[in-house]
Enzyme design. Structure first.
Site, PDB file in Angstrom:
ATOM      1  N   ALA A  98      -0.274  31.431 -11.145  1.00  0.00           N
ATOM      2  CA  ALA A  98       0.890  30.422 -11.135  1.00  0.00           C
ATOM      3  C   ALA A  98       1.189  30.352  -9.640  1.00  0.00           C
ATOM      4  O   ALA A  98       1.544  31.289  -9.090  1.00  0.00           O
ATOM      5  CB  ALA A  98       1.932  30.669 -11.930  1.00  0.00           C
ATOM      6  N   GLU A 156       1.812  40.398 -13.148  1.00  0.00           N
ATOM      7  CA  GLU A 156       3.137  39.625 -13.126  1.00  0.00           C
ATOM      8  C   GLU A 156       4.396  40.553 -13.243  1.00  0.00           C
ATOM      9  O   GLU A 156       5.497  40.203 -12.831  1.00  0.00           O
ATOM     10  CB  GLU A 156       3.258  38.846 -14.553  1.00  0.00           C
ATOM     11  CG  GLU A 156       2.561  37.480 -14.240  1.00  0.00           C
ATOM     12  CD  GLU A 156       0.844  37.663 -14.706  1.00  0.00           C
ATOM     13  OE1 GLU A 156       0.284  38.799 -14.792  1.00  0.00           O
ATOM     14  OE2 GLU A 156       0.318  36.582 -14.861  1.00  0.00           O
ATOM     15  N   GLY A 206      -1.928  34.003 -13.792  1.00  0.00           N
ATOM     16  CA  GLY A 206      -2.253  32.938 -14.469  1.00  0.00           C
ATOM     17  C   GLY A 206      -3.803  32.561 -14.088  1.00  0.00           C
ATOM     18  O   GLY A 206      -4.507  31.980 -14.967  1.00  0.00           O
ATOM     19  N   GLU A 250      -5.591  34.483 -16.710  1.00  0.00           N
ATOM     20  CA  GLU A 250      -5.369  33.940 -17.966  1.00  0.00           C
ATOM     21  C   GLU A 250      -6.275  32.686 -18.143  1.00  0.00           C
ATOM     22  O   GLU A 250      -6.512  32.375 -19.036  1.00  0.00           O
ATOM     23  CB  GLU A 250      -3.613  33.563 -18.229  1.00  0.00           C
ATOM     24  CG  GLU A 250      -2.747  35.011 -18.249  1.00  0.00           C
ATOM     25  CD  GLU A 250      -1.564  34.616 -18.071  1.00  0.00           C
ATOM     26  OE1 GLU A 250      -1.068  34.052 -17.107  1.00  0.00           O
ATOM     27  OE2 GLU A 250      -0.749  34.766 -19.126  1.00  0.00           O
TER      28      GLU A 250
HETATM   29  C1  3H9 Z   1       1.649  34.167 -12.985  1.00  0.00           C
HETATM   30  O1  3H9 Z   1       0.669  33.706 -12.778  1.00  0.00           O
HETATM   31  C2  3H9 Z   1       2.793  33.522 -14.212  1.00  0.00           C
HETATM   32  C3  3H9 Z   1       1.549  33.271 -15.521  1.00  0.00           C
HETATM   33  O2  3H9 Z   1       1.547  34.403 -15.968  1.00  0.00           O
HETATM   34  C4  3H9 Z   1       2.283  32.185 -16.285  1.00  0.00           C
HETATM   35  C5  3H9 Z   1       2.692  31.024 -15.591  1.00  0.00           C
HETATM   36  C6  3H9 Z   1       3.392  30.234 -16.801  1.00  0.00           C
HETATM   37  N1  3H9 Z   1       1.916  31.153  -5.581  1.00  0.00           N
HETATM   38  O3  3H9 Z   1      -0.731  37.779  -0.188  1.00  0.00           O
HETATM   39  P1  3H9 Z   1      -1.488  37.022   0.810  1.00  0.00           P
HETATM   40  C7  3H9 Z   1       0.720  32.904  -0.946  1.00  0.00           C
HETATM   41  S1  3H9 Z   1       2.631  34.662 -11.719  1.00  0.00           S
HETATM   42  C8  3H9 Z   1       2.449  31.062  -4.350  1.00  0.00           C
HETATM   43  O4  3H9 Z   1      -1.069  37.084   2.268  1.00  0.00           O
HETATM   44  P2  3H9 Z   1      -3.779  38.316   0.679  1.00  0.00           P
HETATM   45  C9  3H9 Z   1       1.446  33.928  -0.161  1.00  0.00           C
HETATM   46  O5  3H9 Z   1       2.762  33.860  -0.084  1.00  0.00           O
HETATM   47  C10 3H9 Z   1       1.558  35.096 -10.256  1.00  0.00           C
HETATM   48  N2  3H9 Z   1       1.868  31.341  -3.251  1.00  0.00           N
HETATM   49  O6  3H9 Z   1      -3.111  37.096   0.811  1.00  0.00           O
HETATM   50  C11 3H9 Z   1       0.942  33.796   1.281  1.00  0.00           C
HETATM   51  O7  3H9 Z   1       1.568  32.751   1.876  1.00  0.00           O
HETATM   52  P3  3H9 Z   1       1.976  32.725   3.467  1.00  0.00           P
HETATM   53  C12 3H9 Z   1       0.859  36.351 -10.851  1.00  0.00           C
HETATM   54  C13 3H9 Z   1       1.104  32.817  -3.448  1.00  0.00           C
HETATM   55  O8  3H9 Z   1      -5.213  37.762   0.760  1.00  0.00           O
HETATM   56  C14 3H9 Z   1      -0.713  33.222   1.115  1.00  0.00           C
HETATM   57  O9  3H9 Z   1      -0.602  32.916  -0.403  1.00  0.00           O
HETATM   58  N3  3H9 Z   1      -0.087  36.555  -9.387  1.00  0.00           N
HETATM   59  C15 3H9 Z   1       0.835  33.171  -4.438  1.00  0.00           C
HETATM   60  O10 3H9 Z   1      -3.497  39.439   1.283  1.00  0.00           O
HETATM   61  C16 3H9 Z   1      -1.686  34.424   1.045  1.00  0.00           C
HETATM   62  O11 3H9 Z   1      -1.115  35.429   0.315  1.00  0.00           O
HETATM   63  C17 3H9 Z   1       0.357  37.422  -8.524  1.00  0.00           C
HETATM   64  O12 3H9 Z   1       1.284  38.137  -8.881  1.00  0.00           O
HETATM   65  C18 3H9 Z   1       1.089  32.478  -5.848  1.00  0.00           C
HETATM   66  N4  3H9 Z   1       0.763  33.137  -6.754  1.00  0.00           N
HETATM   67  O13 3H9 Z   1      -3.831  38.734  -1.053  1.00  0.00           O
HETATM   68  C19 3H9 Z   1      -0.668  37.517  -7.363  1.00  0.00           C
HETATM   69  N5  3H9 Z   1      -0.060  34.250  -4.218  1.00  0.00           N
HETATM   70  O14 3H9 Z   1       0.837  32.488   4.129  1.00  0.00           O
HETATM   71  C20 3H9 Z   1       0.288  37.080  -6.115  1.00  0.00           C
HETATM   72  C21 3H9 Z   1      -0.083  34.119  -2.717  1.00  0.00           C
HETATM   73  O15 3H9 Z   1       2.580  31.352   3.597  1.00  0.00           O
HETATM   74  N6  3H9 Z   1      -0.856  37.257  -4.862  1.00  0.00           N
HETATM   75  N7  3H9 Z   1       0.586  33.255  -2.210  1.00  0.00           N
HETATM   76  O16 3H9 Z   1       2.744  33.945   3.996  1.00  0.00           O
HETATM   77  C22 3H9 Z   1      -1.141  38.168  -4.446  1.00  0.00           C
HETATM   78  O17 3H9 Z   1      -1.259  39.433  -4.943  1.00  0.00           O
HETATM   79  C23 3H9 Z   1      -2.202  38.152  -3.089  1.00  0.00           C
HETATM   80  O18 3H9 Z   1      -1.818  36.857  -2.563  1.00  0.00           O
HETATM   81  C24 3H9 Z   1      -3.731  38.246  -3.472  1.00  0.00           C
HETATM   82  C25 3H9 Z   1      -4.188  38.081  -1.819  1.00  0.00           C
HETATM   83  C26 3H9 Z   1      -3.979  39.721  -3.780  1.00  0.00           C
HETATM   84  C27 3H9 Z   1      -3.956  37.164  -4.382  1.00  0.00           C
END
Ligand code: 3H9
Length: 698
Positions: free
Chosen positions: A62, A126, A103, A106
């Site tokens: 998400a 999450e 998500g 999911e």
């Molecule tokens: C969810 O899914 C809820 C659902 O269950 C239910 C919904 C109803 N959203 O980390 P990075 C941005 S909750 C928005 O540096 P990497 C991040 O801020 C979600 N932005 O890259 C950054 O922005 P900026 C569950 C996001 O390669 C840029 O993308 N998912 C999101 O080191 C690059 O990110 C998670 O918890 C997001 N979801 O790592 C995963 N994700 O360049 C969260 C990233 O402006 N994400 N951004 O600073 C991560 O763990 C890492 O980003 C990932 C890549 C491992 C994927």
């Protein structure tokens, strides 16, 4: 440009999600997916669908930025979109590369088949955002992996590699060659077979848990320490249990209600703040993002004491050869032996293979000859905290280091500018303040001197990330950000003792607040002698009339330096780290109260927390005013990663915004009136309180 590209290949509709940087499932992508789904389902020539991601990954889930915002009108929410995909009567294949997280996974679980690239990673992280998987993850994952594995994955928030995902039943196939080709082939085969396997219909994997209802309580016990103070991990367990106990649709309703309840709460807001703060911290306003970064192929560390050895391990762990310089063979041998023992302990715990240890040890070379570091791209000095000594080392570095090398000091308190001044290249000098144990703690305070060049700063910030650390750029001042704020925190903890509290009262209140340990247990762990030495020097250099507690000095005068001497603020049984209240310390405390003419009284936990934390926040406000930290969220990152400030409270400045800056100011003003100058509210705190402002909005 639409967020979903559409094409057909051999009768298979290929829907490519294209929403940089991480294919976050925000309203634009969801609406693009819904439209593409309509198109594919209404086209009789399309027999199956493939869902794939453009760019670096399938999807990171998400769009976290949408949480707490009003829902986009006319766009399906993610759980409904996924239900619709699962209900499709044409097979839908998820083609996963990079990451499928939250998500994103999911969405894939709602597809009928999951094909992944061998380097892909999948998981439901999450709970690190203070929420639970809210788009069917708690209901579908256990139907594929079984309950025990699903609980583990969700609560540990781990992203597992494709091979493990396959073994757990999350993935159906690991693509040998091109991912899209493999997914299209799988889609065509599924269409020909006519059978559709929907995850929501799978029940077999739930059977074990039905026979073992004690599983959930056992799991709660297992995570009790890790999940202390948090709601989300426990909410996730309840929802997974609902997957077993309730029909799918009801389980999903339970999940959705739980998700909604958590997503707007303090815990989720704080953890979202932490997520973005740790990314924002990399951005330095006056250092352009495209500043050249010097390649670090060889490193050197000066000093092989506890810090130097730990810093060298970081380079070895990252695969960078590192030379360690000591003054004599004996000190060098001892330092390297400690490093070896540290690695061996990790091997013994099964967290490192012997082969990995051997390779890491081989990456570390010891020497007593400064000339041996002439080819290092970065040198980190980690000698004793004395200015003369550090300046001497930097004069030598200036002579031996190659042009362009970064020359860093691991000082935790000394002025980087004074260190840089003895070199002919102050632009190459910077502070890299590691926290002890340096091979474990995530924080690096990177201290910018007046002359540190953009290139030096960018290189060191990048290095922090490569070493797996969180680098925070701070300015020069006494104690930088972390230790400077620690000062008022421990100072007030000691005053509380004089006024009537016991060390164990103060420690319990702050432990219950969420710190891994209270200030006195922390001081005993770090060693009381270092602070004693610093206090003696400071009081000799700068006598002061301000209130001063002598308790810590009395403790040290008796040789009670903490855990390492078996006694400090507490006593310790041989070989044990458990603090035991000690009547000898209580005697010292009571005596101090008497000398100060203070009538002892009891304190509530709330009083203790406010008394210790608000002065810490107040110091944070001064740090922001002086520009020592760039953003309030940077201060939070320092405290969450270096001092164990609970992440689910978002760091001290975010916490101040949560309780209200007005409240913090009001209490500080009262403390000021009662306790005098040391408690004077910072002008920024006062201004924000009067304007109804927030640190987060600065
Ligand atoms: C969810 O899914 C809820 C659902 O269950 C239910 C919904 C109803 N959203 O980390 P990075 C941005 S909750 C928005 O540096 P990497 C991040 O801020 C979600 N932005 O890259 C950054 O922005 P900026 C569950 C996001 O390669 C840029 O993308 N998912 C999101 O080191 C690059 O990110 C998670 O918890 C997001 N979801 O790592 C995963 N994700 O360049 C969260 C990233 O402006 N994400 N951004 O600073 C991560 O763990 C890492 O980003 C990932 C890549 C491992 C994927």
């Amino acid at each position: 440009m639409t967020a979903v590209e559409y094409k057909t290949v051999d009768g298979v509709a290929v829907l490519t999600m294209n929403n940089p940087p991480v294919n976050g499932l925000g309203a634009n992508l969801r609406s693009g997916l819904a439209d593409a789904l309509d198109r594919a389902l209404s086209d009789p020539a399309v027999v199956a669908l493939v869902l794939i991601g453009a760019g670096r990954m399938f999807s990171a889930g998400a769009d976290i930025r949408e949480f707490g915002q009003p829902p986009a009108e006319g766009v399906a929410i993610l759980p409904d979109l996924i239900d619709r995909i699962e209900a499709c009567d044409k097979p839908v294949v998820a083609a996963i590369h990079g990451v499928a997280a939250g998500g994103g996974l999911e969405l894939a679980l709602g597809c009928h088949i999951r094909v992944a690239d061998s380097k892909a990673r999948v998981g439901l992280p999450e709970v690190t955002l203070g929420i639970i998987p809210g788009a069917g993850g708690t209901q579908r994952l256990p139907r594929l992996t079984g309950v025990a594995q699903a609980l583990d994955l969700i609560v540990s928030a781990t992203l597992v590699p494709a091979s493990k995902g396959r073994a757990l039943g999350i993935l159906d196939e690991i693509a040998e060659g091109d991912l899209e080709t493999a997914a299209v082939a799988a889609a065509r085969t599924a269409a020909q077979s006519g059978a559709i396997r929907r995850t929501c219909d799978q029940e077999d994997a739930l059977a074990d848990a039905r026979d073992n209802p004690g599983l959930y309580d056992d799991f709660r016990t297992k995570i009790a320490r890790r999940a202390r103070g948090m709601r989300a991990p426990y909410a996730a367990i309840q929802c997974v249990q609902a997957a077993v106990d309730l029909p799918f649709a009801e389980g999903q309703e339970r999940e959705r209600a739980t998700f909604r309840d958590l997503v707007d709460g303090d815990e989720a807001r704080a953890m979202r703040h932490a997520f973005f703060a740790e990314r924002e911290v990399r951005k330095i306003p006056d250092v352009p993002a495209d500043t050249a970064i010097k390649p670090i192929e060889r490193a050197a560390v000066i000093g092989c004491g506890t810090m130097g050895g730990g810093i060298a391990m970081n380079f070895a762990n990252a695969g960078t050869p590192v030379t360690v310089v000591e003054t004599g063979d004996e000190a060098l041998g001892k330092g390297l032996e400690t490093v070896r023992r540290n690695y061996a302990a990790t091997v013994a715990k099964g967290r490192l293979s012997q082969d990995q240890m051997d390779r890491r040890m081989a990456a570390i070379t010891g020497t007593t000859d400064f000339e041996a570091i002439a080819d290092a791209d970065i040198v980190i000095e980690a000698v004793f905290e004395e200015m003369d000594l550090k300046q001497e080392v930097f004069r030598t570095l200036d002579r031996v280091c190659k042009p362009g090398a970064v020359m860093a000091s691991n000082t935790s308190m000394l002025d980087i500018d004074k260190i840089a001044a003895v070199t002919a290249r102050p632009e190459a000098v910077i502070g890299t303040h590691f926290f002890s144990p340096a091979n474990v703690m995530k924080l690096m305070e990177n201290v910018r001197g007046k002359a540190s060049s953009h290139e030096t700063i960018a290189t060191v910030m990048d290095l922090s990330a490569k070493l797996g650390k969180v680098g925070v750029l701070v300015g020069v001042c006494d104690g930088f950000v972390g230790n400077r704020m620690l000062g008022p925190y421990t100072r007030e903890a000691k005053f509380l003792l004089e006024e009537g509290a016991w060390p164990q009262d103060v420690d319990k209140a702050l432990y219950d607040f969420g710190f891994p340990m209270g200030p006195f247990a922390m001081l005993d762990l770090a060693g009381n002698d270092v602070g004693w030495r610093i206090r003696k020097r400071q009081r000799a250099e700068k006598p002061s009339n301000l209130r001063y507690s002598h308790i810590a000095d009395r403790i040290c005068e008796r040789g009670r330096f903490g855990q390492k001497t078996g006694a400090g603020w507490y006593r310790y049984e041989p070989g044990s780290r458990t603090p035991i209240p000690d009547p000898e310390v209580e005697e010292i405390i009571v005596q101090a109260s008497k000398e100060q003419g203070i009538a002892r009284r009891t304190f509530t936990a709330e009083e203790i927390v406010e008394r210790c934390l608000y002065p810490l926040i107040n110091e944070g406000a001064r740090i922001l005013e002086e520009g020592i930290a760039i953003r309030a969220s940077d201060v939070d990152v320092v405290w969450m990663n270096g001092y164990g400030f609970p992440r689910y409270r978002g760091g001290p400045m975010f916490y101040a915004d949560t309780v209200g800056v007005g409240r913090v100011y009001e209490r500080m003003a009262a403390f000021h009136a009662e306790h005098g100058e040391l408690m004077k509210p910072a002008p920024l705190l006062e201004r924000l309180a009067k304007e109804g402002g927030r640190f987060g909005a600065l």
